[in-house]
Design a protein around this motif. Structure first.
Motif, PDB file in Angstrom:
ATOM      1  N   ARG A  30       0.899  -1.175   0.195  1.00  0.00           N
ATOM      2  CA  ARG A  30      -0.090  -0.128   0.006  1.00  0.00           C
ATOM      3  C   ARG A  30       0.667   1.208  -0.061  1.00  0.00           C
ATOM      4  O   ARG A  30       0.268   2.147  -0.395  1.00  0.00           O
ATOM      5  CB  ARG A  30      -0.925   0.084   1.168  1.00  0.00           C
ATOM      6  CG  ARG A  30      -2.021  -0.922   1.313  1.00  0.00           C
ATOM      7  CD  ARG A  30      -2.736  -1.033   2.269  1.00  0.00           C
ATOM      8  NE  ARG A  30      -4.072  -2.155   2.204  1.00  0.00           N
ATOM      9  CZ  ARG A  30      -4.544  -2.356   3.140  1.00  0.00           C
ATOM     10  NH1 ARG A  30      -4.405  -1.831   4.446  1.00  0.00           N
ATOM     11  NH2 ARG A  30      -5.553  -3.267   2.805  1.00  0.00           N
ATOM     12  N   SER A  31       2.131   0.904   0.422  1.00  0.00           N
ATOM     13  CA  SER A  31       3.069   2.292   0.336  1.00  0.00           C
ATOM     14  C   SER A  31       3.418   2.867  -0.873  1.00  0.00           C
ATOM     15  O   SER A  31       4.112   3.866  -0.932  1.00  0.00           O
ATOM     16  CB  SER A  31       4.367   2.117   0.974  1.00  0.00           C
ATOM     17  OG  SER A  31       5.044   1.082   0.353  1.00  0.00           O
ATOM     18  N   LYS A  64      -4.978 -21.066  -3.760  1.00  0.00           N
ATOM     19  CA  LYS A  64      -5.145 -19.880  -4.614  1.00  0.00           C
ATOM     20  C   LYS A  64      -5.148 -18.565  -3.738  1.00  0.00           C
ATOM     21  O   LYS A  64      -5.664 -18.396  -2.952  1.00  0.00           O
ATOM     22  CB  LYS A  64      -6.539 -20.108  -5.460  1.00  0.00           C
ATOM     23  CG  LYS A  64      -6.603 -21.362  -6.293  1.00  0.00           C
ATOM     24  CD  LYS A  64      -6.169 -21.321  -7.400  1.00  0.00           C
ATOM     25  CE  LYS A  64      -6.744 -22.639  -8.329  1.00  0.00           C
ATOM     26  NZ  LYS A  64      -5.972 -23.812  -7.942  1.00  0.00           N
ATOM     27  N   VAL A  65      -4.189 -17.650  -4.080  1.00  0.00           N
ATOM     28  CA  VAL A  65      -4.131 -16.192  -3.624  1.00  0.00           C
ATOM     29  C   VAL A  65      -4.466 -15.395  -4.829  1.00  0.00           C
ATOM     30  O   VAL A  65      -3.887 -15.674  -5.687  1.00  0.00           O
ATOM     31  CB  VAL A  65      -2.670 -16.297  -3.128  1.00  0.00           C
ATOM     32  CG1 VAL A  65      -2.529 -14.672  -2.683  1.00  0.00           C
ATOM     33  CG2 VAL A  65      -2.564 -17.126  -2.127  1.00  0.00           C
ATOM     34  N   HIS A  66      -5.255 -14.417  -4.352  1.00  0.00           N
ATOM     35  CA  HIS A  66      -5.760 -13.389  -5.073  1.00  0.00           C
ATOM     36  C   HIS A  66      -6.007 -11.890  -4.691  1.00  0.00           C
ATOM     37  O   HIS A  66      -6.413 -11.979  -3.752  1.00  0.00           O
ATOM     38  CB  HIS A  66      -7.033 -13.869  -6.247  1.00  0.00           C
ATOM     39  CG  HIS A  66      -7.492 -12.834  -7.140  1.00  0.00           C
ATOM     40  ND1 HIS A  66      -6.723 -12.565  -8.336  1.00  0.00           N
ATOM     41  CD2 HIS A  66      -8.388 -11.914  -6.927  1.00  0.00           C
ATOM     42  CE1 HIS A  66      -7.560 -11.627  -8.881  1.00  0.00           C
ATOM     43  NE2 HIS A  66      -8.520 -11.237  -8.198  1.00  0.00           N
ATOM     44  N   LEU A  67      -5.448 -10.799  -5.096  1.00  0.00           N
ATOM     45  CA  LEU A  67      -5.351  -9.802  -4.744  1.00  0.00           C
ATOM     46  C   LEU A  67      -6.404  -8.647  -5.771  1.00  0.00           C
ATOM     47  O   LEU A  67      -5.806  -8.861  -7.008  1.00  0.00           O
ATOM     48  CB  LEU A  67      -4.258  -8.882  -4.600  1.00  0.00           C
ATOM     49  CG  LEU A  67      -4.182  -7.337  -4.025  1.00  0.00           C
ATOM     50  CD1 LEU A  67      -4.658  -7.475  -2.516  1.00  0.00           C
ATOM     51  CD2 LEU A  67      -2.898  -6.921  -4.155  1.00  0.00           C
ATOM     52  N   GLU A  68      -7.400  -8.166  -5.214  1.00  0.00           N
ATOM     53  CA  GLU A  68      -8.122  -7.426  -6.166  1.00  0.00           C
ATOM     54  C   GLU A  68      -8.366  -6.130  -5.621  1.00  0.00           C
ATOM     55  O   GLU A  68      -8.432  -5.801  -4.499  1.00  0.00           O
ATOM     56  CB  GLU A  68      -9.786  -8.206  -6.155  1.00  0.00           C
ATOM     57  CG  GLU A  68     -10.440  -7.359  -6.915  1.00  0.00           C
ATOM     58  CD  GLU A  68     -11.842  -7.990  -6.836  1.00  0.00           C
ATOM     59  OE1 GLU A  68     -12.960  -7.467  -6.818  1.00  0.00           O
ATOM     60  OE2 GLU A  68     -11.899  -9.467  -6.878  1.00  0.00           O
ATOM     61  N   ARG A  69      -8.221  -5.057  -6.338  1.00  0.00           N
ATOM     62  CA  ARG A  69      -8.188  -3.646  -6.115  1.00  0.00           C
ATOM     63  C   ARG A  69      -9.467  -3.055  -6.613  1.00  0.00           C
ATOM     64  O   ARG A  69      -9.841  -3.022  -7.868  1.00  0.00           O
ATOM     65  CB  ARG A  69      -7.037  -2.837  -6.632  1.00  0.00           C
ATOM     66  CG  ARG A  69      -5.797  -3.600  -5.760  1.00  0.00           C
ATOM     67  CD  ARG A  69      -4.288  -2.672  -6.239  1.00  0.00           C
ATOM     68  NE  ARG A  69      -3.472  -2.745  -5.426  1.00  0.00           N
ATOM     69  CZ  ARG A  69      -2.267  -3.590  -6.156  1.00  0.00           C
ATOM     70  NH1 ARG A  69      -2.166  -3.556  -7.437  1.00  0.00           N
ATOM     71  NH2 ARG A  69      -1.332  -3.685  -5.296  1.00  0.00           N
ATOM     72  N   GLN A  70     -10.208  -2.236  -5.907  1.00  0.00           N
ATOM     73  CA  GLN A  70     -11.500  -1.536  -6.411  1.00  0.00           C
ATOM     74  C   GLN A  70     -11.427  -0.093  -5.664  1.00  0.00           C
ATOM     75  O   GLN A  70     -11.475  -0.083  -4.470  1.00  0.00           O
ATOM     76  CB  GLN A  70     -12.756  -2.528  -6.156  1.00  0.00           C
ATOM     77  CG  GLN A  70     -12.922  -3.563  -6.735  1.00  0.00           C
ATOM     78  CD  GLN A  70     -14.181  -4.241  -6.288  1.00  0.00           C
ATOM     79  OE1 GLN A  70     -14.742  -4.018  -5.289  1.00  0.00           O
ATOM     80  NE2 GLN A  70     -14.574  -5.278  -6.688  1.00  0.00           N
ATOM     81  N   ASP A  71     -11.108   0.817  -6.335  1.00  0.00           N
ATOM     82  CA  ASP A  71     -10.884   2.258  -5.888  1.00  0.00           C
ATOM     83  C   ASP A  71      -9.740   2.336  -4.761  1.00  0.00           C
ATOM     84  O   ASP A  71      -8.797   1.948  -5.005  1.00  0.00           O
ATOM     85  CB  ASP A  71     -12.385   2.842  -5.239  1.00  0.00           C
ATOM     86  CG  ASP A  71     -13.380   2.916  -6.482  1.00  0.00           C
ATOM     87  OD1 ASP A  71     -12.981   3.300  -7.446  1.00  0.00           O
ATOM     88  OD2 ASP A  71     -14.532   2.599  -6.095  1.00  0.00           O
ATOM     89  N   ASN A  72     -10.264   2.664  -3.562  1.00  0.00           N
ATOM     90  CA  ASN A  72      -9.393   2.643  -2.225  1.00  0.00           C
ATOM     91  C   ASN A  72      -9.141   1.312  -1.639  1.00  0.00           C
ATOM     92  O   ASN A  72      -8.750   1.379  -0.513  1.00  0.00           O
ATOM     93  CB  ASN A  72      -9.612   3.802  -1.548  1.00  0.00           C
ATOM     94  CG  ASN A  72      -9.376   5.109  -2.053  1.00  0.00           C
ATOM     95  OD1 ASN A  72      -8.674   5.036  -2.956  1.00  0.00           O
ATOM     96  ND2 ASN A  72     -10.152   6.061  -1.627  1.00  0.00           N
ATOM     97  N   LEU A  73      -9.988   0.170  -1.971  1.00  0.00           N
ATOM     98  CA  LEU A  73     -10.276  -0.971  -1.316  1.00  0.00           C
ATOM     99  C   LEU A  73      -9.355  -1.964  -2.144  1.00  0.00           C
ATOM    100  O   LEU A  73      -9.382  -2.263  -3.044  1.00  0.00           O
ATOM    101  CB  LEU A  73     -11.565  -1.464  -1.417  1.00  0.00           C
ATOM    102  CG  LEU A  73     -12.037  -2.631  -0.428  1.00  0.00           C
ATOM    103  CD1 LEU A  73     -11.747  -2.508   1.062  1.00  0.00           C
ATOM    104  CD2 LEU A  73     -13.540  -2.921  -0.656  1.00  0.00           C
ATOM    105  N   GLU A  74      -8.642  -2.897  -0.939  1.00  0.00           N
ATOM    106  CA  GLU A  74      -8.056  -4.014  -1.830  1.00  0.00           C
ATOM    107  C   GLU A  74      -8.310  -5.042  -0.908  1.00  0.00           C
ATOM    108  O   GLU A  74      -8.526  -5.223   0.498  1.00  0.00           O
ATOM    109  CB  GLU A  74      -6.367  -3.835  -1.404  1.00  0.00           C
ATOM    110  CG  GLU A  74      -5.798  -2.494  -2.259  1.00  0.00           C
ATOM    111  CD  GLU A  74      -4.199  -2.653  -1.747  1.00  0.00           C
ATOM    112  OE1 GLU A  74      -3.841  -3.106  -0.711  1.00  0.00           O
ATOM    113  OE2 GLU A  74      -3.479  -2.220  -2.603  1.00  0.00           O
TER     114      GLU A  74
END
Length: 87
Positions: A30-31, A64-74
């Motif tokens: 996030r940095s 299974k590992v998945h990172l999803e980003r939506q606007d300011n939310l992870e």
């Protein structure tokens, strides 16, 4: 905290260590780094496999590992398929 426990140190549970590592990884991401697939996800998947394999027999494809980003939310999504327990 006694002086002896301060000098020797206290053994942390694996769950608390894993939680701390995950918090550090997420804070680091996030940095400011904006990659579509962060480079730590494969390492995280391997570490999860190693820890879970100590207790249950699983295959690498079962995690299974998945990172999803939506606007300011992870959202970090981790799916683990455990084998059926035969009774």
């Amino acid at each position: 905290m006694s002086l002896l426990s301060f000098l020797i140190g206290e053994k942390k549970s694996t769950a608390s260590v894993a939680k701390e590592r995950l918090q550090i990884i997420l804070a680091h991401e996030r940095s400011g780094r904006n990659a579509s697939r962060p480079d730590y996800l494969p390492a995280l998947q391997r570490e999860l496999l190693a820890v879970i394999s100590k207790y249950v027999s699983i295959e690498p494809g079962d995690i299974k590992v998945h990172l999803e980003r939506q606007d300011n939310l992870e959202v970090l999504e981790v799916k683990i398929e455990l084998p059926d327990v035969q009774r």
